[in-house]
Design an enzyme around this catalytic site. Structure first.
Site, PDB file in Angstrom:
ATOM      1  N   GLU A 346      70.412  30.608 100.325  1.00 23.54           N
ATOM      2  CA  GLU A 346      69.346  30.239  98.662  1.00 23.54           C
ATOM      3  C   GLU A 346      68.078  30.436 100.439  1.00 23.54           C
ATOM      4  O   GLU A 346      67.718  29.280 100.217  1.00 23.54           O
ATOM      5  CB  GLU A 346      68.990  29.449  97.949  1.00 23.54           C
ATOM      6  CG  GLU A 346      70.889  29.383  96.873  1.00 23.54           C
ATOM      7  CD  GLU A 346      70.913  28.204  96.107  1.00 23.54           C
ATOM      8  OE1 GLU A 346      71.552  28.672  95.602  1.00 23.54           O
ATOM      9  OE2 GLU A 346      69.976  27.632  96.243  1.00 23.54           O
ATOM     10  N   CYS A 347      66.778  31.559  99.855  1.00 20.35           N
ATOM     11  CA  CYS A 347      65.714  31.346 100.406  1.00 20.35           C
ATOM     12  C   CYS A 347      65.573  31.534 101.322  1.00 20.35           C
ATOM     13  O   CYS A 347      66.096  31.696 102.318  1.00 20.35           O
ATOM     14  CB  CYS A 347      64.602  30.276  99.152  1.00 20.35           C
ATOM     15  SG  CYS A 347      63.267  30.166  99.275  1.00 20.35           S
ATOM     16  N   GLY A 348      65.178  30.228 101.993  1.00 24.91           N
ATOM     17  CA  GLY A 348      65.118  29.340 103.454  1.00 24.91           C
ATOM     18  C   GLY A 348      66.481  29.839 104.175  1.00 24.91           C
ATOM     19  O   GLY A 348      66.599  30.093 105.589  1.00 24.91           O
ATOM     20  N   MET A 350      68.677  32.082 103.277  1.00 24.41           N
ATOM     21  CA  MET A 350      68.642  33.267 103.657  1.00 24.41           C
ATOM     22  C   MET A 350      67.836  33.835 105.038  1.00 24.41           C
ATOM     23  O   MET A 350      68.820  34.899 105.368  1.00 24.41           O
ATOM     24  CB  MET A 350      68.358  34.160 102.207  1.00 24.41           C
ATOM     25  CG  MET A 350      69.069  35.578 102.383  1.00 24.41           C
ATOM     26  SD  MET A 350      67.228  36.851 102.920  1.00 24.41           S
ATOM     27  CE  MET A 350      66.260  35.898 101.728  1.00 24.41           C
ATOM     28  N   SER A 437      69.793  35.639  98.866  1.00 21.29           N
ATOM     29  CA  SER A 437      68.559  35.706  98.489  1.00 21.29           C
ATOM     30  C   SER A 437      67.838  34.867  98.016  1.00 21.29           C
ATOM     31  O   SER A 437      68.263  34.009  98.563  1.00 21.29           O
ATOM     32  CB  SER A 437      69.459  35.650  96.568  1.00 21.29           C
ATOM     33  OG  SER A 437      68.409  35.839  95.641  1.00 21.29           O
TER      34      SER A 437
END
Length: 453
Positions: A346-348, A350, A437
């Site tokens: 997730e986020c970081g 990804m 994502s």
């Protein structure tokens, strides 16, 4: 009866977090068992609540979760506490759709009184119509009292007291203007680094609260019944945890269900660079198997025989050299993905899987390379909002908050929508069994393994 309160405000930047942290510190000094909560999807403020209170802070969000789930979380985590303190989000009535998803909605849903923190820096008696509006706008929202922030002194405070008296809202005190209690920020929330002494910071706030706020009266005004939702079976097992251990079962705090615990090994990244998690997500993983925490910054390899790897968001952009130079960990994760291992990023997390991350300085730092795209901090722009999607039969919700973006983004497996139902360009990427994502997903009511079914 127990003291329960929601710390609300007229707008962001009013001092909710400052006052909440200081109050938690005061209550801990008094020997109270205090349970913190946070309205909304913020995964940073909860970390600081946890550091002060000594127990995990829990998100309460009616967009991410059902109302029943929110009520169950509050009742279960609050049952063992002497005081429950919930920090609001944004302005009291600000939601994703009018009042829906707001702090006020949470206060109504849980039947807890609101302590309003009002920034009085540029006002005096004009606080009266503001307080009048908050008191009467929605009768279901109980404004128990107000604490003023950024007060210049006793003369200034006297005007504010008069405003409270004329409106009929109890004045509980104030926080004076002090640069020593101004919160430094990094993107969102507090900054924790070697130069910022968190304990000393919260102690300074607590000292001012003890001097200028009537804490005893605040606790008295906030004393209301706590609704109970525990089932008899779960109550018995919680009271006799050895029985749960003997039976190899786990108690799910989401809904009181008791289920068999599998032998899964779940590797969860946790260090300075990767730490944006929701308490209930971790609890759901604990119900699935054994969690082994690891550091992408310092450990050389993934935990052995991991059945699932979770790479949450965080601040990888501030630790690019340390992450990039840990070649053995980069290779370990790349090999795990190549072999078909299940992984959620997730986020970081990804960004970490990308070919590289380009820092603010324009320098590219090699990363895992499983995703043939590059994340960059150049041209920083805030991307913020709720997200929802459907994938593999799962209806998922989450929250997006980042300043980076991706060059040459890989195609998305599905479309993500915002809270208004409008399509976004946020990609939901899958490579082999690695799912990634920018959205921070919430699965407190679901089995995240269904992503790979």
């Amino acid at each position: 009866m127990k003291s329960q309160m929601l710390i609300g405000a007229a707008s962001s930047g009013s001092g909710k977090t400052t006052f909440t942290l200081g109050l938690l510190h005061v209550l801990k000094k008094r020997g109270c068992r205090v349970q913190p909560f946070k309205c909304g999807p913020d995964y940073i403020d909860t970390q600081y609540h946890t550091m002060v209170a000594g127990c995990a802070s829990v998100n309460l969000d009616t967009w991410l979760a059902s109302e029943d789930h929110v009520k169950q979380l509050y009742a279960r985590y609050g049952a063992e506490a002497d005081v429950c303190v919930t920090e609001g989000v944004m302005g009291l009535f600000d939601g994703y759709d009018g009042m829906h998803g707001s702090s006020a909605e949470i206060a109504c849903l849980l039947h807890i009184p609101v302590i309003l923190v009002l920034n009085a820096r540029s006002m005096a008696y004009s606080a009266a119509p503001i307080l009048y509006g908050y008191k009467h706008f929605n009768p279901a929202v109980h404004i128990a009292g107000v604490v003023f922030n950024q007060v210049a002194g006793e003369s200034h405070y006297s005007y504010l007291q008069q405003a409270c008296k004329d409106v009929g809202v109890e004045c509980l005190g104030y926080l004076p203007r002090r640069s020593a209690i101004e919160i430094p920020s990094r993107h969102l929330g507090l900054t924790l680094d070697e130069k910022f002494r968190f304990d000393a910071f919260t102690d300074r706030i607590a000292t001012l609260i003890e001097e200028f706020v009537d804490v005893d009266r605040l606790l008295q005004l906030a004393s209301v019944p706590l609704e109970e939702t525990n089932s008899a079976q779960t109550d018995h097992l919680r009271a006799n945890p050895e029985k749960a251990c003997e039976a190899n079962i786990t108690i799910d705090k989401n809904n009181g269900a008791v289920s068999e615990k599998s032998s899964m090994r779940i590797a969860v990244a946790r260090d300075e660079a990767f730490n944006f998690t929701y308490c209930e997500n971790i609890r759901k993983l604990e119900a699935l198997g054994e969690i082994i925490y690891f550091s992408p910054m310092r450990d050389s390899l993934l935990p052995a025989a991991a059945d699932l790897v979770y790479l949450p968001g965080g601040y990888p952009e501030f630790f690019l050299e340390e992450i990039s130079e840990n070649d053995s960990m980069l290779y370990s994760i790349a090999s795990y993905i190549k072999a078909g291992g299940k992984l959620l990023a997730e986020c970081g997390g990804m960004m970490y899987l990308c070919h590289s991350i380009i820092g603010i300085n324009g320098v590219g730092y090699p990363m895992v390379g499983a995703l043939k795209q590059d994340a960059t901090m150049k041209g920083m722009k805030l991307h913020l909002g709720y997200r929802k999607l459907n994938y593999n039969g799962m209806a998922l919700r989450g929250h997006e908050f980042h300043y980076s973006h991706v060059n040459n983004s890989l195609p998305s497996e599905t479309t993500m929508y915002n809270a208004k139902g409008m399509a976004t360009n946020t990609a939901f990427i899958r490579y082999k069994n690695a799912i990634a994502s920018y959205a921070h997903l919430y699965w407190g009511e679901q089995n995240i393994l269904d992503l790979w079914k």
